[in-house]
Design an enzyme around this catalytic site. Structure first.
Site, short mmCIF file in Angstrom:
data_model
loop_
_atom_site.label_atom_id
_atom_site.label_comp_id
_atom_site.label_asym_id
_atom_site.label_seq_id
_atom_site.Cartn_x
_atom_site.Cartn_y
_atom_site.Cartn_z
N HIS A 291 25.58 2.77 -1.08
CA HIS A 291 26.73 3.40 -1.72
C HIS A 291 27.99 2.82 -1.09
O HIS A 291 28.18 2.94 0.12
CB HIS A 291 26.68 4.91 -1.55
CG HIS A 291 25.45 5.51 -2.16
ND1 HIS A 291 24.22 5.45 -1.52
CD2 HIS A 291 25.25 6.13 -3.34
CE1 HIS A 291 23.32 6.04 -2.30
NE2 HIS A 291 23.92 6.46 -3.41
N ASP B 292 15.87 8.15 -5.93
CA ASP B 292 17.31 7.92 -6.11
C ASP B 292 18.11 8.44 -4.91
O ASP B 292 17.54 8.79 -3.87
CB ASP B 292 17.79 8.53 -7.43
CG ASP B 292 17.78 10.06 -7.44
OD1 ASP B 292 17.57 10.69 -6.38
OD2 ASP B 292 18.01 10.63 -8.52
N SER B 293 19.41 8.51 -5.06
CA SER B 293 20.31 8.92 -3.98
C SER B 293 20.00 10.33 -3.47
O SER B 293 20.27 10.64 -2.31
CB SER B 293 21.76 8.88 -4.46
OG SER B 293 22.08 7.60 -4.94
#
EC number: 2.3.1.251
Length: 193
Positions: free
Chosen positions: A65, A108-109
């Site tokens: 990110h 995922d995140s």
């Protein structure tokens, strides 16, 4: 989430992707002189589906990110190790460019399973005398679904870049976004068989 739930999610979204791709497979081939951009795209998808040269294993490697686009509190909580796996089929065209169809599921995140599937294309350069070494730049068009969006299918059109040698390729994309949303670098290994 247990393994069976992951399999059910992959099956569900594979069916959606297959239904989106199937009409393109019925499009008759036309001569290169008659093709427009969309026809070229659909012909390439159909040819990759019908006449793959290789089968591929995808192993997600990293998500990152962009720190300039997130609050530190968020990035401290996000998962940046996208455990998962994917499979696909691919071919090299007469110009040496790569075409692939793929389906992948990864964490995922938020550490939730995210399936993605679609078509990828890369213009490929072989800058060294050794033709096994290559660089690629292109795009992927597909569908993904996320837990935080109730697994509603979401179309994606993203850039692709890669560096490869022989059957191994490090492939990557960047998901653009706004502050605290998107702006994610995602990369995986692709092994060709």
């Amino acid at each position: 989430m247990n393994g069976m739930a992951v399999v059910m999610i992959i099956r569900k979204y594979f069916l959606i992707i297959a239904l989106l791709v199937m009409p393109w497979l019925a499009i008759p081939s036309v001569s290169a002189a008659d093709k427009g951009g969309f026809n070229t795209f659909t012909d390439n998808v159909a040819e990759t589906w019908r006449q793959p040269e290789h089968y591929d294993l995808y192993v997600p490697a990293i998500t990152w990110h962009a720190r300039f686009a997130y609050d530190k509190e968020k990035t401290d909580r996000y998962n940046e190790r996208p455990w998962g796996v994917g499979f696909g089929q691919s071919r090299w065209d007469d110009k040496g460019n790569w075409h692939g169809l793929y389906m992948m599921a990864f964490k995922d995140s938020f550490n939730k399973w995210e399936p993605i599937g679609g078509y990828g294309w890369e213009k490929t350069w072989r800058p060294l005398e050794d033709d096994n070494f290559r660089l690629g730049l292109g795009f992927t068009a597909g569908v993904t679904a996320r837990d935080n969006w109730n697994y509603i299918p979401i179309p994606v059109l993203l850039p692709l870049a890669s560096i490869g040698y022989g059957p191994a390729t490090f492939q990557m994309t960047y998901i653009p976004g706004s502050y605290n949303n998107g702006n994610v670098y995602f990369a995986w290994m692709r092994f060709q068989f």
